[in-house]
Motif scaffolding. Structure first.
Motif, PDB file in Angstrom:
ATOM      1  N   UNK A  81       0.629  -1.703   0.330  1.00 56.06           N
ATOM      2  CA  UNK A  81      -0.171   0.661   0.226  1.00 56.06           C
ATOM      3  C   UNK A  81       0.928   1.135  -0.404  1.00 56.06           C
ATOM      4  N   UNK A  82       1.619   1.237   0.758  1.00 51.84           N
ATOM      5  CA  UNK A  82       3.188   2.180   0.599  1.00 51.84           C
ATOM      6  C   UNK A  82       3.720   2.897  -0.691  1.00 51.84           C
ATOM      7  N   UNK A  83       4.073   2.017  -1.159  1.00 47.03           N
ATOM      8  CA  UNK A  83       4.446   1.565  -2.592  1.00 47.03           C
ATOM      9  C   UNK A  83       3.764   2.306  -3.664  1.00 47.03           C
ATOM     10  N   UNK A  84       2.007   1.455  -3.314  1.00 52.45           N
ATOM     11  CA  UNK A  84       1.310   2.055  -4.399  1.00 52.45           C
ATOM     12  C   UNK A  84       1.283   4.273  -3.833  1.00 52.45           C
ATOM     13  N   UNK A  85       0.977   4.287  -2.833  1.00 53.87           N
ATOM     14  CA  UNK A  85       1.104   5.579  -2.749  1.00 53.87           C
ATOM     15  C   UNK A  85       2.100   6.226  -3.584  1.00 53.87           C
ATOM     16  N   UNK A  86       3.071   5.544  -3.122  1.00 57.35           N
ATOM     17  CA  UNK A  86       4.616   6.688  -3.703  1.00 57.35           C
ATOM     18  C   UNK A  86       4.160   6.479  -5.723  1.00 57.35           C
ATOM     19  N   UNK A  90       4.473   9.665  -7.627  1.00 57.57           N
ATOM     20  CA  UNK A  90       5.146  10.436  -9.115  1.00 57.57           C
ATOM     21  C   UNK A  90       4.367  10.511  -9.640  1.00 57.57           C
ATOM     22  N   UNK A  91       2.764   9.748 -10.407  1.00 56.46           N
ATOM     23  CA  UNK A  91       1.845  10.718 -10.755  1.00 56.46           C
ATOM     24  C   UNK A  91       1.416  11.874 -10.738  1.00 56.46           C
ATOM     25  N   UNK A  92       1.301  12.575  -9.759  1.00 52.78           N
ATOM     26  CA  UNK A  92       0.673  13.687  -9.527  1.00 52.78           C
ATOM     27  C   UNK A  92       2.096  14.375 -10.031  1.00 52.78           C
ATOM     28  N   UNK A  93       3.171  14.653  -9.495  1.00 55.74           N
ATOM     29  CA  UNK A  93       4.047  14.960  -9.619  1.00 55.74           C
ATOM     30  C   UNK A  93       4.686  15.454 -11.300  1.00 55.74           C
ATOM     31  N   UNK A  94       4.435  14.413 -11.973  1.00 58.76           N
ATOM     32  CA  UNK A  94       4.382  14.609 -13.495  1.00 58.76           C
ATOM     33  C   UNK A  94       3.603  14.997 -13.583  1.00 58.76           C
ATOM     34  N   UNK A 119       8.812  16.425  -3.719  1.00 56.83           N
ATOM     35  CA  UNK A 119       8.550  15.077  -3.900  1.00 56.83           C
ATOM     36  C   UNK A 119       9.507  13.953  -2.770  1.00 56.83           C
ATOM     37  N   UNK A 120      10.591  14.564  -3.170  1.00 53.70           N
ATOM     38  CA  UNK A 120      11.556  13.979  -2.314  1.00 53.70           C
ATOM     39  C   UNK A 120      11.148  13.879  -1.249  1.00 53.70           C
ATOM     40  N   UNK A 121      10.690  15.306   0.042  1.00 56.19           N
ATOM     41  CA  UNK A 121       9.955  14.934   0.964  1.00 56.19           C
ATOM     42  C   UNK A 121       9.374  13.962   1.027  1.00 56.19           C
ATOM     43  N   UNK A 122       8.308  13.737   0.291  1.00 54.93           N
ATOM     44  CA  UNK A 122       7.000  13.177   0.541  1.00 54.93           C
ATOM     45  C   UNK A 122       7.170  11.497   0.097  1.00 54.93           C
ATOM     46  N   UNK A 123       8.311  11.692  -0.724  1.00 54.25           N
ATOM     47  CA  UNK A 123       9.119   9.827  -0.987  1.00 54.25           C
ATOM     48  C   UNK A 123       9.414   9.391   0.648  1.00 54.25           C
ATOM     49  N   UNK A 124      10.456  10.496   0.759  1.00 54.98           N
ATOM     50  CA  UNK A 124      11.504  10.036   2.476  1.00 54.98           C
ATOM     51  C   UNK A 124      10.432   9.822   3.369  1.00 54.98           C
ATOM     52  N   UNK A 125       9.002   9.862   3.255  1.00 53.14           N
ATOM     53  CA  UNK A 125       8.368  10.035   5.122  1.00 53.14           C
ATOM     54  C   UNK A 125       7.492   9.017   4.547  1.00 53.14           C
ATOM     55  N   UNK A 149      15.105   8.108  -1.964  1.00 60.49           N
ATOM     56  CA  UNK A 149      14.415   9.004  -2.239  1.00 60.49           C
ATOM     57  C   UNK A 149      13.459  10.470  -3.223  1.00 60.49           C
ATOM     58  N   UNK A 150      15.354  10.493  -3.431  1.00 58.61           N
ATOM     59  CA  UNK A 150      15.222  11.649  -4.251  1.00 58.61           C
ATOM     60  C   UNK A 150      15.125  11.139  -5.846  1.00 58.61           C
ATOM     61  N   UNK A 151      14.127  11.952  -6.670  1.00 53.09           N
ATOM     62  CA  UNK A 151      13.849  12.180  -8.229  1.00 53.09           C
ATOM     63  C   UNK A 151      14.599  12.489  -8.295  1.00 53.09           C
ATOM     64  N   UNK A 152      14.998  12.756 -10.035  1.00 52.75           N
ATOM     65  CA  UNK A 152      15.455  13.966 -11.171  1.00 52.75           C
ATOM     66  C   UNK A 152      14.575  13.344 -12.362  1.00 52.75           C
TER      67      UNK A 152
END
Length: 510
Positions: A81-86, A90-94, A119-125, A149-152
């Motif tokens: 479930x957490x991975x699906x939220x992640x 990414x979808x929302x950031x895109x 996005x990095x902060x949200x992924x870190x959480x 956590x960090x994306x490019x």
């Protein structure tokens, strides 16, 4: 076209993509041609193609799910479930990336400060929560997951190197075409774009560089991924074919029961389903066992599913405003296969053993454009040209030739588990000599061949009109290399034993 599903999805709160999808219905190819041409014409004394290429075309995030190993069974639901939220993040950031082109043009740090940083902060959480859930359930979480956590942001002209960090291709340099930036004229960001390259549909991809004339593909150049039936005296040379139709019941949804159980719209793209008729994110093993099946042999209640192909011709499908559909950039007419051949074959090294009931297998990688091509698996070809296979291109087939989409699943099983934390480690491909490594056992290899009647897209002057494309996560840009396939074995014990006996006896059964 209707759909058979237990849930009604609410549209994603993103106006730009759905609005652009609706626009194409009115204008069809004209809107496409005019929009795309405007992005490449020379205005105000500079070449806009070159300036567009400097923009970030998509978001490249490390795949946390592929790095997770030791997850206790009682924590897997929470972790999935957490991975699906992640994935949703990414979808929302895109989509934020796609609707803020004007702001990006005026501020070189906009993407980093307004999109990638948050996005990095949200992924870190989420990573922190995953680690906590694993440890609380008695496992030992990897302390280095924070590094993921960090994306490019990936520019449109960035070359893929296929090293597992940036996606790569088999028969090309994997370079993203200048026409892949997604523009807009409004939406949630409020500042829109002013001619961002997007192929005219309001969504990114596919573009001309994603297609190849099948006549230009060299024969016998692609590794078949163990795709041939067994041969040699020691092999199990039989086959078992199951006929489950081509989704005549219109069973579609954007869930992923394997990777995101219990999560609505966990795939962010729409799947075709054949076989088991109770497939959604909330189906239990008991639900699957008690369900109807589209297979002629009623003992086969297995679920076979794959992302739909669409013809981007302006058609508004049933999911034009839904998550997984038009609201996430998957637009156009859904193309059902003219034929879906599903068969099981043997091992070159000896007998196969029965698959356990509810065994789950994922092959291919829905995120291979950003993950890299290590798990890419689908072969694209044309009927009459089966010796010419590509993984990172859609084939342009001559008149009278069908588009072929073929996948051969992993056939080595660890002998214990029906699934694993990353949904891959319990299965493996055979080694070069056809044997299974690490004490794994050979099970019948599932092979799926889909044939489509698709009008050949026209590619001229770097533009493609009426392209077809596989549904994908929005940030994967509808790349052919992201194609994948999923299977859950729900054959009854008698039928599975029949499959094994047939293959081991060297017979062809159905």
């Amino acid at each position: 076209m209707g759909r058979n599903t237990r849930k009604r999805r609410m549209p994603l709160a993103t106006k730009i993509v759905a609005g652009a999808a609706a626009l194409t219905v009115g204008g069809g190819g004209l809107v496409w041609a005019n929009f795309y041409a405007s992005a490449h014409e020379d205005h105000s004394g500079h070449n806009r193609t070159r300036s567009a290429a400097a923009q970030v075309a998509t978001i490249d995030c490390p795949d946390v799910g592929q790095k997770i190993r030791d997850v206790p069974d009682r924590a897997r639901g929470e972790v999935d479930g957490e991975l699906a939220t992640m994935d949703s993040q990414i979808t929302n950031a895109y989509q934020r990336l796609a609707t803020t082109r004007r702001a990006q043009a005026g501020d070189a740090q906009f993407v980093q400060n307004s999109i990638l940083g948050p996005l990095k902060d949200r992924r870190k959480a989420i990573i922190d929560r995953i680690q906590l859930e694993i440890n609380r359930a008695g496992g030992k979480a990897d302390d280095n997951l924070d590094e993921l956590a960090a994306c490019q942001g990936r520019p449109a002209d960035q070359v893929q190197n296929g090293d597992g960090q940036n996606g790569g291709g088999q028969n090309g340099d994997g370079q993203m075409d200048d026409g892949q930036n997604q523009g807009g004229d409004g939406g949630d960001g409020g500042d829109g774009g002013d001619g961002g390259d997007d192929n005219g549909n309001g969504v990114a991809g596919p573009v001309a560089d994603d297609f190849v004339d099948i006549n230009d593909v060299q024969p016998n150049t692609r590794d078949s991924r163990n795709g041939l039936a067994a041969d040699g005296d020691g092999g199990s040379t039989g086959t078992f074919t199951t006929d489950c139709g081509v989704n005549e019941n219109n069973l579609f949804n954007s869930d992923n029961l394997i990777a995101a159980p219990g999560v609505d719209n966990g795939a962010h793209h729409t799947h075709d389903y054949v076989g088991n008729q109770d497939n959604d994110a909330f189906s239990s093993d008991e639900d699957l066992a008690n369900a109807d099946t589209s297979c002629q042999n009623q003992g086969d209640k297995s679920t076979y599913y794959w992302p739909v192909l669409r013809l981007q011709d302006g058609t508004q499908e049933f999911d034009a405003n839904d998550q997984g559909g038009g609201a996430e950039g998957n637009i156009g007419k859904i193309l059902k296969p003219a034929e879906a051949q599903i068969r099981f074959v043997g091992s070159r090294q000896g007998d196969v053993v029965a698959m356990p009931k509810f065994l789950r297998i994922i092959t291919g990688d829905a995120k291979s454009f950003t993950n890299g091509d290590a798990n890419a698996n689908t072969s694209w070809s044309c009927s009459g040209f089966e010796d010419r296979q590509v993984t990172d291109k859609y084939p342009l087939c001559p008149d009278g030739s069908q588009v072929l989409r073929t996948v051969n699943f992993q056939s080595c099983w660890d002998g214990q588990n029906i699934d694993s934390a990353n949904h891959r480690d319990h299965m493996a491909f055979v080694q070069e000599d056809g044997s299974c490594a690490n004490g794994f056992q050979a099970v019948p290899q599932l092979q799926i061949r889909l044939a489509y009647d698709i009008p050949t897209p026209t590619v001229e002057n770097g533009q493609v009109q009426n392209p077809y494309a596989v549904d994908s996560f929005p940030e994967q840009l509808h790349k052919p290399i992201t194609d994948h396939n999923d299977f859950i074995n729900v054959m009854d014990e008698d039928l599975m034993n029949e499959v094994v006996d047939c293959i081991n006896r060297g017979e062809d059964c159905q």
